[in-house]
Design a protein around this motif. Sequence first.
Motif, PDB file in Angstrom:
ATOM      1  N   LEU A 180     -13.051 -37.242 -13.663  1.00 26.23           N
ATOM      2  CA  LEU A 180     -12.763 -37.153 -15.099  1.00 26.23           C
ATOM      3  C   LEU A 180     -13.859 -36.410 -15.842  1.00 26.23           C
ATOM      4  N   ASP A 181     -15.147 -36.654 -15.454  1.00 28.83           N
ATOM      5  CA  ASP A 181     -16.265 -35.964 -16.113  1.00 28.83           C
ATOM      6  C   ASP A 181     -16.211 -34.463 -15.864  1.00 28.83           C
ATOM      7  N   VAL A 182     -15.886 -34.084 -14.631  1.00 30.40           N
ATOM      8  CA  VAL A 182     -15.809 -32.659 -14.289  1.00 30.40           C
ATOM      9  C   VAL A 182     -14.675 -31.987 -15.066  1.00 30.40           C
ATOM     10  N   VAL A 183     -13.538 -32.644 -15.068  1.00 37.96           N
ATOM     11  CA  VAL A 183     -12.380 -32.077 -15.758  1.00 37.96           C
ATOM     12  C   VAL A 183     -12.656 -31.964 -17.262  1.00 37.96           C
ATOM     13  N   GLU A 184     -13.223 -33.012 -17.858  1.00 37.95           N
ATOM     14  CA  GLU A 184     -13.521 -32.968 -19.292  1.00 37.95           C
ATOM     15  C   GLU A 184     -14.500 -31.845 -19.624  1.00 37.95           C
ATOM     16  N   PHE A 185     -15.511 -31.639 -18.772  1.00 39.78           N
ATOM     17  CA  PHE A 185     -16.468 -30.558 -19.003  1.00 39.78           C
ATOM     18  C   PHE A 185     -15.760 -29.203 -18.966  1.00 39.78           C
ATOM     19  N   MET A 186     -14.905 -29.020 -17.963  1.00 35.50           N
ATOM     20  CA  MET A 186     -14.225 -27.729 -17.844  1.00 35.50           C
ATOM     21  C   MET A 186     -13.313 -27.449 -19.038  1.00 35.50           C
ATOM     22  N   ILE A 187     -12.605 -28.488 -19.476  1.00 30.39           N
ATOM     23  CA  ILE A 187     -11.683 -28.293 -20.596  1.00 30.39           C
ATOM     24  C   ILE A 187     -12.452 -28.158 -21.902  1.00 30.39           C
ATOM     25  N   GLN A 188     -13.377 -29.101 -22.125  1.00 28.99           N
ATOM     26  CA  GLN A 188     -14.088 -29.167 -23.405  1.00 28.99           C
ATOM     27  C   GLN A 188     -15.053 -28.008 -23.587  1.00 28.99           C
ATOM     28  N   GLU A 189     -15.869 -27.726 -22.603  1.00 31.10           N
ATOM     29  CA  GLU A 189     -16.953 -26.745 -22.755  1.00 31.10           C
ATOM     30  C   GLU A 189     -16.579 -25.349 -22.278  1.00 31.10           C
ATOM     31  N   VAL A 190     -15.899 -25.282 -21.115  1.00 34.11           N
ATOM     32  CA  VAL A 190     -15.660 -23.972 -20.497  1.00 34.11           C
ATOM     33  C   VAL A 190     -14.426 -23.293 -21.085  1.00 34.11           C
ATOM     34  N   LEU A 191     -13.378 -24.086 -21.348  1.00 33.80           N
ATOM     35  CA  LEU A 191     -12.160 -23.451 -21.838  1.00 33.80           C
ATOM     36  C   LEU A 191     -12.084 -23.501 -23.366  1.00 33.80           C
ATOM     37  N   VAL A 192     -11.471 -24.558 -23.917  1.00 33.60           N
ATOM     38  CA  VAL A 192     -11.222 -24.568 -25.364  1.00 33.60           C
ATOM     39  C   VAL A 192     -12.508 -24.528 -26.179  1.00 33.60           C
TER      40      VAL A 192
END
Length: 566
Positions: free
Chosen positions: A538-550
């Motif tokens: 969940l932490d990895v996915v949230e980082f990718m969505i929150q910081e890397v994408l949107v």
Amino acid sequence: MRVLHIETDKDFSHRIQKLVEKNGFSYTKIYFYKETNDFFGKLFDETEYKLIILDQFMPALPVESLIDKINAKGIVCPSIIVISSQKNFEMEKHYSQLGVMAYFDKEQFDQYRFEKYLQTTKAEIETTEFFKTLSIAVIDDSTFCLKIIEKIFLDSKITKVDYYHDSTEFINCQKQYDLFIVDLVMPVYCGEVLINYIRNINRNAIIILMTAYGNGQVIPHCLGLGADDFIIKPIDYNLFMLRLHSCVSRYRMKKELISKNNRLTRLAEKDNLTGMYNRTYFTKVYSDIFAEAKNNGSSFSLIMADIDDFKNINDEYGHLEGDRVLKEFSSILYNNLVSANFLCRWGGEEFIALLKIDDLDIVTAIAEKMRNAVDAHDFKNTAILTASFGIAAWRSDDTQESLLRRMDNSLYLAKITGKNKIVCEEKVNIIENGIPIKIEWGPFFTSGNPSIDRDHCNLVKVSNEIIQNCVNGDNHDAIYLLLQEMIKNVSIHFQKEEKIIQQFKYKDYEEHRKNHQELMKRMTDMYSEYLQHKQSMLDVVEFMIQEVLVGHIVKKDFGFYDIFIQ
């Protein structure tokens, strides 16, 4: 306001009547040769006239006799205009000495000049009526002088007056007045001291100095201290009233000008459609509150609200209906704010609330009340409406621009991750109330460059798949493959994007490239730790969505979108 016309010429009286009524007076006429003096006397018992227009050739009632009759009844003599069929300079001079306002030639009647006298009379009457509303203080150690002034005021029906024989009593009373009449030479506190005292506590009051001494040095000094005018004793009724009227007229004009300027200022501060403060006023207040926060650390927060899919309302129901929705929407937001905070229309369907609150839990609760109120409101002719909200609170390292950008970014994030929601401080949760968010591709993402937009669209698609599988929880193989695909696609996209913005000479290219490198390193490090069971999925996915994408698109990529506008 009544005008009495005593005339011997019916045709001429019709002409005068039109002019009198045109200038706002009511008109009464007497054909003198048919009326008696007794009847004329009764008219004065029943009616107060502000202006008398008199035919010169009425032997039974010359101007001198008319003035005597008025004075005998104790009436303040109204203005008198004499109209003559003959030019007679000596008679005109005689009437002027009697106090007649003007003398007109009937044969070559000057209508323009006559109307100017009517307007002057009207202004004088309005000033007198305004005068009666003022609270007045008269300070003089002479009982005789106080009684004279009291009689003058009572004759003019001016009653809101306090008379002070003792200057100490006046100082101790601490009452507020609009007009002060002050004697120059008095025991304890002289006029000079009182003028200075009054002007310090009442900047806009009228102050008139009275003196029996025509001192060429003291009077200019007192006028310099703040007196508006002066009157020489012994008091002459006509001169006294003339000076007072002149000062009150200026005072009235000044008040009207201040009132008009205040109205214009209020109008300039408000949005014409919704009645809320406008962007110009917000910018001023925001700048002041921000400076105050920098100086003493007094924090505050911002909420930005935006109607979801508002364009559809205008397209489907028309702009008039859209305007009605904006009014109701702004009222809902305003009604959920406490008085210490204020709301402005930022532009279009966007509104900003400024709250003198630094507790984000409280601010979020207020935004949630607004959101629920909008959700529950019946907008009647339109479909059900929702709104999205972005929140940001002041930080000590903020600039005015960085705080507004963080609020704006938070609203964008709310829009592209589902709408009808609140995002606080740019933080997006991929799961809200047990339901996965879905990132919506739309105009918010569009840069204007086809290659970048294709990549962003593909990354959004992969992100949504990751989020959906993450919620399922048990499909680790699918998530593993999707994360690998995401890392690969992001790396390729970053390289392509860097080439494009470099070709377009983006001014912050180097900073943007370094940000890409940092994100890629953190993303690959977190993915490695996930494989080693040191990071949760969940932490990895949230980082990718929150910081890397949107997060990256909203916070960083939006900065270069302007370079693609031709």
